[in-house]
Motif scaffolding. Structure first.
Motif, short mmCIF file in Angstrom:
data_model
loop_
_atom_site.label_atom_id
_atom_site.label_comp_id
_atom_site.label_asym_id
_atom_site.label_seq_id
_atom_site.Cartn_x
_atom_site.Cartn_y
_atom_site.Cartn_z
N PHE A 173 0.83 -1.24 -0.20
CA PHE A 173 -0.09 0.04 -0.12
C PHE A 173 0.70 1.08 0.00
O PHE A 173 2.11 1.35 0.47
N MET A 174 0.59 2.35 -0.52
CA MET A 174 1.05 3.65 -0.66
C MET A 174 -0.04 4.86 -0.35
O MET A 174 -1.12 4.59 -0.24
N THR A 175 0.52 5.91 -0.12
CA THR A 175 -0.07 7.13 0.50
C THR A 175 0.71 8.14 -0.44
O THR A 175 1.80 8.50 -0.15
N HIS A 176 -0.31 8.79 -1.21
CA HIS A 176 0.02 10.25 -2.01
C HIS A 176 -1.13 11.00 -2.22
O HIS A 176 -2.19 10.72 -1.65
N THR A 177 -0.96 12.25 -2.43
CA THR A 177 -1.77 13.02 -2.91
C THR A 177 -2.68 12.90 -4.17
O THR A 177 -2.09 11.85 -4.87
N VAL A 178 -3.96 13.18 -4.20
CA VAL A 178 -4.73 13.08 -5.30
C VAL A 178 -4.08 13.37 -6.41
O VAL A 178 -4.13 12.68 -7.54
N GLU A 179 -3.17 14.45 -6.35
CA GLU A 179 -2.77 15.19 -7.69
C GLU A 179 -1.46 14.01 -8.24
O GLU A 179 -1.63 14.03 -9.35
N GLU A 180 -0.85 13.66 -7.02
CA GLU A 180 0.21 12.61 -7.39
C GLU A 180 -0.28 11.14 -8.12
O GLU A 180 0.18 10.73 -9.12
N MET A 181 -1.44 10.76 -7.71
CA MET A 181 -2.04 9.94 -8.18
C MET A 181 -2.65 9.77 -9.46
O MET A 181 -2.59 8.77 -10.26
N ILE A 196 18.49 -1.14 -13.89
CA ILE A 196 18.77 -2.50 -14.33
C ILE A 196 17.95 -2.55 -15.76
O ILE A 196 18.79 -3.10 -16.81
N LYS A 197 16.81 -1.97 -16.06
CA LYS A 197 16.20 -1.93 -17.22
C LYS A 197 15.92 -0.46 -17.99
O LYS A 197 15.06 0.01 -17.32
N PRO A 198 16.80 0.02 -18.53
CA PRO A 198 16.74 1.45 -18.97
C PRO A 198 15.58 2.05 -19.59
O PRO A 198 15.31 3.16 -19.23
N ASP A 199 14.78 1.09 -20.03
CA ASP A 199 13.41 1.33 -20.75
C ASP A 199 12.38 1.67 -19.82
O ASP A 199 11.26 1.88 -20.20
N THR A 200 12.39 1.21 -18.46
CA THR A 200 11.41 1.38 -17.53
C THR A 200 11.15 2.80 -17.11
O THR A 200 11.97 3.76 -17.13
N ASP A 201 9.70 3.28 -17.12
CA ASP A 201 9.48 4.68 -16.75
C ASP A 201 9.48 4.62 -15.20
O ASP A 201 8.70 3.72 -14.64
N GLU A 202 10.24 5.56 -14.53
CA GLU A 202 10.25 5.86 -13.45
C GLU A 202 8.86 6.40 -12.63
O GLU A 202 8.79 6.60 -11.37
N TYR A 203 8.36 7.12 -13.49
CA TYR A 203 7.10 7.80 -13.09
C TYR A 203 5.74 6.95 -13.22
O TYR A 203 5.66 6.25 -14.17
N PHE A 204 4.99 7.30 -12.35
CA PHE A 204 3.66 6.56 -12.44
C PHE A 204 2.51 7.43 -12.13
O PHE A 204 2.43 8.21 -10.93
N GLY A 205 1.25 7.24 -12.90
CA GLY A 205 0.21 8.08 -12.32
C GLY A 205 -1.10 7.45 -13.33
O GLY A 205 -0.78 6.88 -14.33
N LEU A 206 -2.16 7.35 -12.76
CA LEU A 206 -3.21 7.04 -13.40
C LEU A 206 -3.71 7.63 -14.63
O LEU A 206 -4.18 6.95 -15.46
N MET A 207 -3.37 9.03 -14.64
CA MET A 207 -3.62 9.75 -15.87
C MET A 207 -2.48 10.21 -16.27
O MET A 207 -2.34 11.37 -16.96
N ILE A 208 -1.20 9.89 -15.97
CA ILE A 208 -0.05 10.56 -16.62
C ILE A 208 0.02 10.24 -18.04
O ILE A 208 -0.10 9.55 -18.82
#
Length: 507
Positions: A173-181, A196-208
């Motif tokens: 589980f994680m806790t973030h602001t609504v804007e971050e989510m 390890i895998k350079p093509d991995t996107d390090e940012y996550f968001g439901l509407m990113i």
């Protein structure tokens, strides 16, 4: 007298002719066919048509509301001591702009291609709080996605990744602001994996990356050759069918994108809509008649069969990629088109779904009026006058060998958020449609006006006939009578012409 007879004859003959002509035109449907053919020719995706400008740049405001499910007992749930308890947070409302760009006619203007660009602007006055401040506790979707991707690689690989996740403090589980989510944040686990895998996107968001984005190129039929093809999708991103699912039927791209339908809809129709968000086509059925801003409309809504399991709806067989482990009614696994993340879609609060999904979560209670998806369409023109698109994003949690964090989990479809995308026709467009509908009605029922005029003339004729008969003179001459005198003054009077009539002068 001669003038009255002429009026009677004229009104009778003209009235009878109008009555016969009106009934004949009404029965044959001549004027209705005429106006319907006019509509079929006008409601097309071509330059200068009555709907093309609003199709390119829809005038009614589109709103999208986000409702998050905040987990209040994550530790108890992970220990297997209680069901997850959720509280609903929202709405967080955004105005959505979706003009069509790069509009190009192809195939002799029988088809038109376009991109729908979507942008979002936050509306604090229509929201419950500040998305930059309000925080939500929910499933750690990046962690679950990583677990799901490697769960088939063996115990030792899973155990190694599990220890690595523990070393950087990753939990379920994680806790973030609504804007971050919604719009994205830098996730520590994804950042480590990127090394390890350079093509991995390090940012996550439901509407990113959604703000200012599009769903790809659509090519639509204009409806110029066949009005039934109005707005029907020909290709999406250059493809006539999908490749995500197991059967040809499931991979079909059917219907329109939901922004418009052909004219002269019937209640018996099955309306198909393709949704890139769902990675599939769905269908809608007539539910009831409604009225929106004085405009009559048919309400179409997805039936239970849309998200039914294959055992209850064989048409959905191809949407289950693991035939021995298919989900039950009301939910659909779309991980195949979500980069492997175990995303499951449903209607809000598992509306129209199997009861077990709602019963597994505290705080879930489906209500038809609040959680239904529907389209209110004017049947004459096929235009939406009101729409509510409601969908819920869930994560499939289950026990995975090699990950101690999941040891107490049972298979759970865990709600993350649901969204409500809504639109109601604006007043200017409503007034224009009301005017067009009035013209259609008057033209369609013009034969009845002819019938009414014929009846009026026949009534005039009947009245004239009655009055003529009442005023017609008698065939006999009128005669006046006088009393007979009792006196006889002279012989002439005795032998006169008195016989009870007026005396006649003998001179």
């Amino acid at each position: 007298m001669r003038k009255g007879s002429c009026c009677m004859f004229t009104s009778g003959v003209v009235g009878a002719l109008l009555l016969i002509a009106g009934i004949g035109l009404f029965v044959s449907g001549f004027f209705q066919t005429l106006i319907h053919n006019k509509l079929k020719g006008e409601i097309t995706l071509t330059e200068g048509s009555k709907v093309f400008a609003s199709w390119k740049n829809p005038p009614p405001p589109v709103y999208i509301q986000f409702f998050f499910f905040n987990v209040t007992n994550p530790e108890e749930f992970l220990k297997g001591e209680a069901k997850p308890r959720l509280t609903e947070m929202g709405p967080y409302t955004f105005r959505q702009y979706r003009p069509k760009r790069n509009v190009t006619f192809v195939d002799n203007e029988t088809k038109v291609s376009a991109y729908t660009v979507k942008s979002f602007v936050f509306l604090p006055e229509k929201s419950v709080g500040d998305p930059k401040v309000d925080v939500v506790t929910t499933v750690n979707i990046p962690a679950v996605a990583v677990i799901n991707r490697i769960k088939g690689l063996g115990f030792w690989v899973s155990s190694g990744i599990s220890m690595y996740m523990g070393s950087i403090g990753t939990t379920l589980f994680m806790t973030h602001t609504v804007e971050e989510m919604l719009w994205g944040f830098k996730d520590p686990l994804l950042t480590r994996l990127k090394t390890i895998k350079p093509d991995t996107d390090e940012y996550f968001g439901l509407m990113i990356n959604k703000n200012g984005s599009n769903d790809g190129e659509f090519v639509y039929h204009t409806g110029a050759q066949n009005y039934l093809d109005f707005g029907r999708i020909f290709t999406w991103n250059g493809e006539k069918k999908l490749s995500f699912w197991r059967t040809n039927q499931s991979n079909m791209i059917n219907g329109s994108d939901g922004s418009g339908f052909h004219a002269l809809l019937s209640k018996e129709e099955r309306l198909n809509v393709f949704s890139p968000d769902l990675c599939r086509s769905i269908h809608m059925r007539f539910e009831k008649e409604v009225e929106v801003k004085g405009i009559p409309a048919y309400r179409f809504t997805p039936p239970r069969a849309v998200f039914a399991s294959a055992k209850n709806n064989p048409e959905n067989e191809g949407f289950c990629l693991t035939p021995n482990n298919c989900l039950d009614d009301g939910v659909m696994d779309v991980s195949v088109c979500r980069k492997g993340a175990p995303v499951v879609v449903s209607f809000p609060h598992f509306h129209l779904g199997a009861e077990k999904y709602a019963k597994a979560i505290d705080g879930i209670s489906p209500v038809h009026e609040r959680h239904q998806t529907f389209l209110d369409l004017n049947p004459t023109m096929g235009v939406p006058v009101r729409a509510m698109k409601r969908a819920q994003i869930n994560i499939h949690l289950e026990r995975v060998t090699g990950f101690p964090l999941t040891r107490n989990l049972n298979s759970t479809i865990f709600p993350i958020l649901f969204l409500n995308e809504s639109v109601v026709i604006d007043d200017v467009s409503a007034a224009r449609i009301q005017k067009l509908l009035l013209i259609v009605t008057l033209v369609s029922y013009f034969p009845l006006l002819i019938v009414a005029l014929g009846v009026i003339l026949l009534l005039v004729c009947i009245i004239l006939v009655i009055r003529f008969n009442q005023n017609k003179p008698s065939a006999k001459k009128d005669t006046s009578y006088a009393p007979v005198s009792d006196k006889a003054d002279d012989q002439d009077e005795k032998n006169g012409t008195y016989i009870g009539l007026t005396p006649v002068d003998k001179s």
